[in-house]
Design an enzyme around this catalytic site. Structure first.
Site, PDB file in Angstrom:
ATOM      1  N   SER A 673      14.452  -0.228  -5.000  1.00  0.00           N
ATOM      2  CA  SER A 673      14.094   0.379  -6.280  1.00  0.00           C
ATOM      3  C   SER A 673      14.949  -0.209  -7.396  1.00  0.00           C
ATOM      4  O   SER A 673      14.863  -1.397  -7.690  1.00  0.00           O
ATOM      5  CB  SER A 673      14.227   1.900  -6.180  1.00  0.00           C
ATOM      6  OG  SER A 673      13.581   2.534  -7.260  1.00  0.00           O
ATOM      7  N   ASP A 746       2.735   2.132  -3.889  1.00  0.00           N
ATOM      8  CA  ASP A 746       3.945   2.716  -4.485  1.00  0.00           C
ATOM      9  C   ASP A 746       3.562   3.813  -5.483  1.00  0.00           C
ATOM     10  O   ASP A 746       2.752   3.601  -6.376  1.00  0.00           O
ATOM     11  CB  ASP A 746       4.750   1.621  -5.197  1.00  0.00           C
ATOM     12  CG  ASP A 746       6.174   2.045  -5.504  1.00  0.00           C
ATOM     13  OD1 ASP A 746       6.370   3.198  -5.927  1.00  0.00           O
ATOM     14  OD2 ASP A 746       7.091   1.225  -5.324  1.00  0.00           O
ATOM     15  N   HIS A 780       6.662   4.482  -2.178  1.00  0.00           N
ATOM     16  CA  HIS A 780       7.934   3.929  -2.654  1.00  0.00           C
ATOM     17  C   HIS A 780       8.963   3.843  -1.524  1.00  0.00           C
ATOM     18  O   HIS A 780       9.769   2.918  -1.476  1.00  0.00           O
ATOM     19  CB  HIS A 780       8.472   4.795  -3.789  1.00  0.00           C
ATOM     20  CG  HIS A 780       9.606   4.185  -4.526  1.00  0.00           C
ATOM     21  ND1 HIS A 780       9.502   2.976  -5.188  1.00  0.00           N
ATOM     22  CD2 HIS A 780      10.892   4.597  -4.723  1.00  0.00           C
ATOM     23  CE1 HIS A 780      10.655   2.679  -5.749  1.00  0.00           C
ATOM     24  NE2 HIS A 780      11.522   3.640  -5.483  1.00  0.00           N
TER      25      HIS A 780
END
Length: 808
Positions: A673, A746, A780
């Protein structure tokens, strides 16, 4: 001019059909040393009742499978829903529940659980003699309950619950049933958007008001989405008895929350209303909060929240009107809420930002003001008629204040208990403890005039958790316990009996899995063990682990947790390849930025989220390396983001190199991330690393133009900051091998899968050595075993080629 030419070149090459070069590959598995550490049976999640008398153990599989992910999914209003089962398509569930009383030695099986159970949304009954939970069946969500006396579970309803907006039931205050959201019997069919013929274009309007919103995923896009969203969010509310009989309590509506008053006389119901929005998720849609009797009769329309798509600019922006509406947990039926005093606009100068109010049943009287706060309300601990604790917070200054108020006498001025930087962990006063009152509501734990705080105990010399007593009359504190253990980490869980000094605590070490114990503060007796979970990662017990301390060039203190392979002899100074893993964090002062929360006695967990597996492959690993980004005074952290990244990285490499353990020419960097964003920037702007691994990141900040992470300025405020921080804008300078990995689906704000796809195309256009791996059906975070194993294989292949065997 040169910048414009480079950007035009990127766009030109991205329109060609010559970019893609696929590597058709089947799922792979990592080397056996890693695989054996992945395929382990994980310990259960532990939950303890409020009295410290009962323990629940939730067991779950380490991973889902691709079959689990391969389910129907509809994405609307920021939600991802399985329309067949009417629950989130990404929810985590348990396969088993077990139980023990604190004084028992044996963990017992709860019998009668559903076959191939998928259990979630578990809660104790008000008196904690039962639990309720939902089971996800193939055809929908069922309501279940289990008697903790007999340990027998049974189904209460068929698969008719609606969990699309979250927790689908609430216990009745008397514990004799639940109020549950159920699918209406006359629910309309969803419209298949890919087959429907549009009746017109999709048109959005701007009326001239400033409306700056973040980049959200899975939003509504058209009238068909609106129709389907309304269908999926609409429920009927039923009172469900423990025998399964159900009585309609409220007709169909888009109910998202309902909460009984502590005495059970009233119910606060929150319902979504129209208009919907195509630019913000459902939690910003209009809401109606109404108060009903326990029988379902309307008492008052208490609050109307508008559509929140044009709030003022800034993280501390909010709306005018009632917010954070809730029942006072220490009163039978008193509502409390907060209202902004600055029109919700952080740019407005104001002595006070928020004001806390209350009103008693029947809620038609004049509200009573309890306190005006310097900042925004961040929390309340209700105690009794004399004491309540109020917390506020202001992001821009990182300041938080804690106040003691008398909720029965607003003529008494608030007393400030703490006024501090909330990022200053060394001076954190601890967390106020709570207990259940006679109405089975959690309130501030008060013995006479004494309350208690549990603290993590971070200090410059290490972590030493503590318990403080606070006299609410004199505000004097007394430390009644502080861990002095330098070989283990202790975390206090809750009191069993504060007057007797007994509590439940959790103790672990680097090699000992966390287990629960009873500690007695008054008597010098050995801790009584409650669990005996084994270390599932025994094969790495011989790994060397230490927290190293070092400084970057400007003097900011940094730390990282260093792992060396089993059998490594430090005195021989063998030069190892190294993997550094990190995640940048923003600060407004150097002192807080330099504080360490790393503890060498914390148990060494392994997961795909960290790089510790590679210590078995002959690498040194520097995990959780400090990467503070500091902006002091008027300077914002991101004004010098790239420079500070490089300074952090160089300091870490220098520190480990000075110990003699690594070959600094064979160092990799990685992150997930925002850590992926960090990685790409480090490779773009420095020559410190041999290779990088970037997972689920964002690389072009012009695609998140109204703020990202801790940046609240928009692109047009500071275009140079956005451009300088965007690795995409510097793809023409990238020459270091980069492995990009992203979930195909995601769902995180700002990290759309397109970010990795477009960045890879740019890198390939300029000949950078890069590989893009898209993990099917993943969000994610990654959950399917097949994908996780392949991810680890990809990372291992990349590290072996470009780091360990660099130049060979």
């Amino acid at each position: 001019m040169m910048k414009d030419i480079c950007f035009f070149t990127i766009l030109f090459f991205m329109t060609t059909t010559l970019l893609q070069s696929q590597d058709n590959i089947m799922y792979q598995t990592p080397p056996i040393d890693i695989l054996e550490l992945v395929d382990i049976e994980r310990a259960p999640i532990v939950r303890i009742d409020s009295k410290g008398e009962q323990m629940l153990f939730y067991y779950l599989n380490s991973f889902k499978t691709l079959h689990d992910l391969n389910q129907p999914e509809i994405r609307l209003g920021g939600l991802r829903i399985n329309p067949l089962t009417n629950i989130s398509s990404t929810i985590t569930y348990y396969k088993d529940i077990r139980y023990k009383r604190i004084n028992d030695t044996e963990i017992k099986q709860v019998t009668g659980l559903p076959t191939e159970a998928r259990i979630t949304y578990v809660s104790f009954s008000p008196d904690e003699s039962m639990i309720a939970f939902v089971n996800i069946a193939d055809e929908g969500v069922e309501l279940w309950m289990a008697d903790l006396g007999t340990l027998e579970a049974r189904r209460v309803t068929n698969a008719i619950l609606n969990a699309n907006s979250g927790f689908p039931y609430s216990w009745l205050p008397n514990g004799k049933g639940m109020l549950a959201r159920m699918i209406p019997s006359n629910r309309a069919s969803l419209i298949e958007s890919d087959k429907a013929i549009p009746t017109g274009p999709v048109v959005s309007m701007s009326d001239g008001q400033v409306s700056q919103n973040r980049t959200y995923q899975d939003l509504l896009k058209n009238p068909i989405d609106e129709n389907n969203f309304e269908i999926l969010m609409t429920s009927e509310l039923y009172v469900v008895s423990l025998d399964g009989s159900a009585t309609l309590w409220k007709e169909a509506g888009m109910y998202i929350d309902y909460e009984f008053s502590p005495d059970g006389s009233y119910v606060m119901v929150t319902t979504l209303s129209k208009p919907f929005s195509y630019i913000v998720p459902f939690n910003s849609f209009p809401k109606e909060t109404d108060i009903f009797t326990a029988n379902g009769d309307l008492i008052i329309n208490f609050s109307r929240q508008p559509l929140l798509d044009n709030l003022p600019v800034g993280f501390m922006a909010t709306y005018e009107g009632k917010r954070s509406i809730h029942w006072r947990s220490d009163k039978p039926s008193t509502l409390a809420w907060v209202e902004a005093l600055d029109k919700g606009d952080p740019a407005v100068e104001a002595e006070y930002r928020d004001e806390l109010f209350q009103v008693e049943a029947p809620f038609t009287g004049t509200p009573t003001s309890l306190i005006k706060m310097t900042h925004r309300l961040s929390g309340i601990n209700w105690g009794n008629d004399t004491y309540a604790i109020v917390h506020d917070r202001w992001w821009n200054t990182r300041n938080t204040k804690t106040y003691l108020i008398n909720p029965s006498d607003n003529n008494q001025p608030p007393r400030v208990l703490s006024d501090r930087n909330y990022q200053d962990l060394y001076n954190h006063p601890g967390i106020f403890q709570t207990s259940k009152n006679k109405q089975e509501q959690f309130t501030l734990l008060i013995d006479g005039h004494t309350t208690y705080l549990f603290g993590d105990g971070y200090t410059p010399d290490g972590q030493f958790p503590f318990i403080d007593e606070l006299d609410l009359r004199t505000l004097e504190k007394k430390r009644i316990y502080q861990s002095s253990d330098t070989d283990r980490l202790e975390q206090m869980v809750s009191f069993i009996d504060s007057k007797q000094g007994t509590l439940i605590t959790r103790i672990e070490s680097a090699k000992e899995f966390p287990n629960y114990y009873i500690r007695n503060l008054r008597k010098r007796i050995a801790n009584i063990p409650l669990t005996s979970f084994e270390n599932p990662f025994k094969s790495i017990e011989g790994v060397h682990k230490e927290v190293i301390n070092y400084k970057r060039a400007d003097g900011v203190e940094l730390t990282g947790t260093l792992y060396l392979p089993v059998g490594y002899v430090k005195e021989k100074k063998e030069k190892l390849p190294m993997i550094m893993w990190a995640y940048p964090r923003e600060y407004k002062d150097r002192g807080s930025a330099g504080q360490s929360i790393s503890n060498p006695n914390a148990f060494t967990y392994l997961s795909y989220g960290n790089p510790i597996y590679w210590v078995t492959r002959g690498y040194a690993v520097l995990d959780e390396a400090s990467f503070p980004i500091v902006g002091v005074g008027d300077e914002q952290p991101n004004d010098t983001f790239v420079e500070q990244l490089i300074s952090n990285a160089k300091a870490a490499i220098d520190a480990v190199d000075a110990l003699g353990y690594i070959d600094r020419d064979r160092v990799a960097v990685g992150g997930h991330s925002y850590g992926a964003f960090m990685t790409a920037n480090l490779l773009s702007h420095s020559s410190l690393f041999a290779a990088g691994i970037a997972r689920s990141g964002a690389y072009n900040r012009t695609l998140t133009p109204f703020g990202f992470q801790a940046e609240e300025r928009n692109y047009w405020d500071v275009p140079d900051v956005y451009d300088s921080m965007s690795p995409f804008m510097h793809a023409h300078n990238m020459k270091t091998p980069l492995l990009l990995i992203h979930g195909e689906a995601d769902n995180n704000s700002g990290t759309h899968t397109m970010q990795s796809e477009r960045y890879f195309q740019a890198l390939k256009s300029f000949g950078a050595p890069a590989r893009l791996v898209i993990l099917p059906m993943e969000s994610h975070g990654y959950v399917a075993r097949e994908n996780v194993l392949h991810l680890l294989w990809e990372q291992d292949q990349w590290l072996e080629k470009y780091v360990k065997n660099k130049g060979k």
